[in-house]
Design a protein around this motif. Structure first.
Motif, PDB file in Angstrom:
ATOM      1  N   THR A 538      -0.797  -5.286   6.880  1.00 18.71           N
ATOM      2  CA  THR A 538      -1.816  -4.146   6.969  1.00 18.71           C
ATOM      3  C   THR A 538      -1.242  -2.801   6.486  1.00 18.71           C
ATOM      4  O   THR A 538      -1.965  -2.108   5.509  1.00 18.71           O
ATOM      5  CB  THR A 538      -2.298  -4.009   8.261  1.00 18.71           C
ATOM      6  OG1 THR A 538      -2.726  -5.260   8.933  1.00 18.71           O
ATOM      7  CG2 THR A 538      -3.112  -2.796   8.817  1.00 18.71           C
ATOM      8  N   GLN A 539       0.043  -2.694   6.806  1.00 18.84           N
ATOM      9  CA  GLN A 539       0.597  -1.291   5.989  1.00 18.84           C
ATOM     10  C   GLN A 539       0.956  -1.369   4.733  1.00 18.84           C
ATOM     11  O   GLN A 539       0.495  -0.405   4.347  1.00 18.84           O
ATOM     12  CB  GLN A 539       2.264  -1.311   6.885  1.00 18.84           C
ATOM     13  CG  GLN A 539       2.353  -0.615   8.247  1.00 18.84           C
ATOM     14  CD  GLN A 539       3.730  -0.465   8.724  1.00 18.84           C
ATOM     15  OE1 GLN A 539       4.201  -1.262   9.144  1.00 18.84           O
ATOM     16  NE2 GLN A 539       4.096   0.783   8.265  1.00 18.84           N
ATOM     17  N   SER A 541      -1.155  -2.837   2.835  1.00 18.48           N
ATOM     18  CA  SER A 541      -2.485  -2.946   2.083  1.00 18.48           C
ATOM     19  C   SER A 541      -3.064  -1.421   2.173  1.00 18.48           C
ATOM     20  O   SER A 541      -3.595  -0.895   1.192  1.00 18.48           O
ATOM     21  CB  SER A 541      -3.422  -3.757   2.870  1.00 18.48           C
ATOM     22  OG  SER A 541      -4.727  -3.481   2.389  1.00 18.48           O
ATOM     23  N   ASP A 542      -2.617  -0.531   3.366  1.00 19.08           N
ATOM     24  CA  ASP A 542      -2.976   0.661   3.213  1.00 19.08           C
ATOM     25  C   ASP A 542      -2.427   1.759   2.350  1.00 19.08           C
ATOM     26  O   ASP A 542      -2.610   2.668   1.646  1.00 19.08           O
ATOM     27  CB  ASP A 542      -2.550   1.162   4.829  1.00 19.08           C
ATOM     28  CG  ASP A 542      -3.437   0.656   5.661  1.00 19.08           C
ATOM     29  OD1 ASP A 542      -4.600  -0.028   5.513  1.00 19.08           O
ATOM     30  OD2 ASP A 542      -3.289   0.539   7.129  1.00 19.08           O
TER      31      ASP A 542
END
Length: 579
Positions: A538-539, A541-542
């Motif tokens: 997630t990190q 991707s962000d």
């Protein structure tokens, strides 16, 4: 050549715990096994072996690796020998990649021939040429060298002709030959062999691979007496020591290493059973040499000729080694009679007499004081000022707290000063300061996102996905490393961490390679890797989205607003609203 796929399969089959336990008895310690490190002297175990990750790591000296590297380091085997040894243990047959001899080697491959293969082929050629040269054989016999010792050190002979290597390398113009330091090109563009009519001593790295050569003249009228390979991408003389690869086991057994001035000394001493000798390669001992030797032993004895040149070389070694000295390291200096070098001394008096001289070698502290006061009677205030002036740069370089403190005390006594008084006068750093800060330095800094994700994938390669590659946008070393780990994990989803490390290591920097080893050894296997992985993805991707937004915003703001399309204006509005 042994196919890389076979090496990977071999590491997937062997058990590093079984391999190491045969040489070093291991004890269960939680999920891992531990022992006192076989690569340096210690009383409390800091050497751990992980059955899950299939590698070892020493938190004391930093030694780490796979079952393959353990056999090389501990048993002194070459890379090829270690592969054959491991294969025998698990009942595998080592294959060889074969090239059709009827097909000419493609020119592109001849040009791009690796430096490693080039140097290895040259070593084989020189070794074969020695057998054909009665003159070279007689020279070595005259120096008391047996065929067994010559074979152990892979000693060879470079014939006197100008282009001998052309028989080995038909493409004599290949760039690799010049980069490897085997051929020289003159101003007229003519190429010729660098080494001619010399006894050849291959120089090996810690894997036992040939990285360069030293050549010694046979004819005493020829110069220079010793001639080394030039600096190359594989060989930096300030980092390498001749004979260290062969001597590692003997160094550990003896508990000390002997540093001599020439490779002939190393080979001659081995002939007489002193197999723990190494030699610097045309340079004074450097901090890199000291650090490399400290991984093998806590006692280093330097042997120098007793003449003026030998004493000059000894003092140069002291000055170069000062910054690398640590408390607990014994550094001693042996000066032979002026008419002898180690080679001639051991031949005339034998092993026991030579080792008796080593036992009487002068400790570093005593040698420093002796050198500084050798031509200084210390009879007047001016003499003492001169003594202090010469001692000052030495005292400032030494970082080892206890050694520094005791040496300062001796210097202060000899000049009639109090220790605190001398420290203020010379503005010496406080040698205990570093110790006070040690606890804070030991705290671990948080790992970067890229390193965390790489570690998880090494443990769970089956989770790697192609879309992760699209989200690593930068070109930093860590981002390059993560891409390599993702690609290796996708290609080998069932492989052990040690196999993936073997694959990835070929494409990343040594600093990152060592960091991966260390952090993987510290990784808590009780972690919830699923949650860790999801969070890291997630990190990532962000971060990728933020980087793309920033890039797009930069492009849109470079254009005049009036030239933007409706879609571009909407994108600009959305991007600026996020900020």
């Amino acid at each position: 050549m042994i196919p890389e796929s076979f090496i990977q399969e071999l590491l997937n089959r062997v058990d590093v715990v079984e391999v190491i336990d045969k040489a070093v008895p291991l004890k269960k310690a939680g999920a891992n096994y531990s022992a006192c490190c076989p690569f340096h002297n210690e009383k409390s175990p800091s050497f751990t072996v992980s059955p899950t990750k299939q590698f070892y790591h020493c938190f004391g000296c930093g030694a780490h690796g796979s079952a393959l590297s353990f056999l090389m380091e501990y048993n002194g085997l070459s890379f090829i020998e270690a592969i054959h040894d491991l294969a025998r243990q698990v009942g595998m047959i080592v294959p060889q990649e074969q090239r059709d001899p009827s097909q000419p080697e493609p020119p592109s491959k001849a040009v791009m021939l690796s430096l490693q293969e080039t140097l290895q082929q040259a070593a084989v050629f020189y070794k074969a040429e020695l057998k054909k040269s009665p003159r070279a054989i007689e020279y070595l016999k005259g120096r008391g060298l047996s065929g067994q010792v010559a074979a152990k050190f892979q000693v060879g002979y470079a014939p006197a002709s100008w282009q001998n290597l052309q028989t080995v390398f038909p493409n004599y113009e290949a760039e690799a030959l010049e980069i490897a330091g085997l051929v020289v090109q003159n101003e007229q563009g003519r190429r010729y062999d660098r080494f001619r009519d010399r006894i050849m001593f291959p120089i090996h790295n810690q894997k036992g691979e040939v990285i360069g050569f030293g050549g010694r003249v046979i004819n005493p009228e020829d110069t220079p007496k010793y001639y080394n390979s030039p600096e190359t991408p594989l060989f930096q003389k300030g980092h390498e020591l001749y004979g260290l690869f062969m001597a590692r086991r003997a160094i550990r057994d003896a508990g000390r290493v002997l540093v001599v001035e020439g490779y002939m000394d190393v080979v001659a001493l081995a002939q007489y059973g002193i197999e723990y000798a190494v030699a610097a390669l045309g340079t004074a001992t450097t901090p890199f040499h000291i650090a490399k030797l400290m991984r093998q032993t806590d006692e280093i004895v330097f042997s120098f000729d007793g003449d003026k040149a030998g004493r000059t070389a000894a003092w140069r070694a002291v000055m170069n080694a000062l910054s690398a000295i640590k408390d607990g390291l014994k550094l001693r200096f042996l000066f032979l009679p002026a008419e002898h070098d180690p080679d001639s001394f051991v031949r005339e008096f034998g092993k026991e007499a030579f080792e008796a001289e080593m036992d009487k070698a002068m400790p570093l502290s005593q040698y420093i004081i002796q050198h500084l006061s050798e031509h200084n009677p210390m009879a007047s205030q001016e003499d003492k000022v001169q003594f202090l002036n010469e001692a000052e740069p030495i005292l400032k370089q030494i970082q080892a707290p206890r050694f520094s403190m005791l040496l300062r005390k001796k210097v202060a006594e000899m000049t009639g000063l109090g220790q605190a008084e001398m420290q203020r006068m010379l503005k010496l750093p406080n040698p205990t300061k570093k110790q006070e800060k040690t606890p804070r330095q030991r705290s671990r800094t948080p790992l970067s996102l890229h390193l965390r994700l790489a570690l998880i994938l090494l443990m769970r390669p089956q989770w790697a996905r192609h879309d992760l590659l699209d989200q690593v946008l930068g070109e930093s070393d860590e981002e390059h490393m993560l891409r390599e780990v993702v690609k290796a994990s996708i290609a080998h989803p069932q492989s052990r961490p040690v196999v993936l490390l073997q694959i990835v290591s070929q494409g990343i920097s040594e600093v990152l390679r060592n960091q991966l080893h260390r952090e993987l050894s510290l990784l808590d296997e009780s972690l919830d890797f699923t949650l860790e992985f999801e969070g890291a993805c997630t990190q990532l991707s962000d971060m990728a989205l933020a980087a793309r937004d920033k890039s797009l915003l930069g492009k849109l703001t470079e254009k005049p607003f009036s030239t933007l399309s409706d879609a571009e204006r909407e994108s600009l509005r959305q991007l600026t609203s996020k900020r």
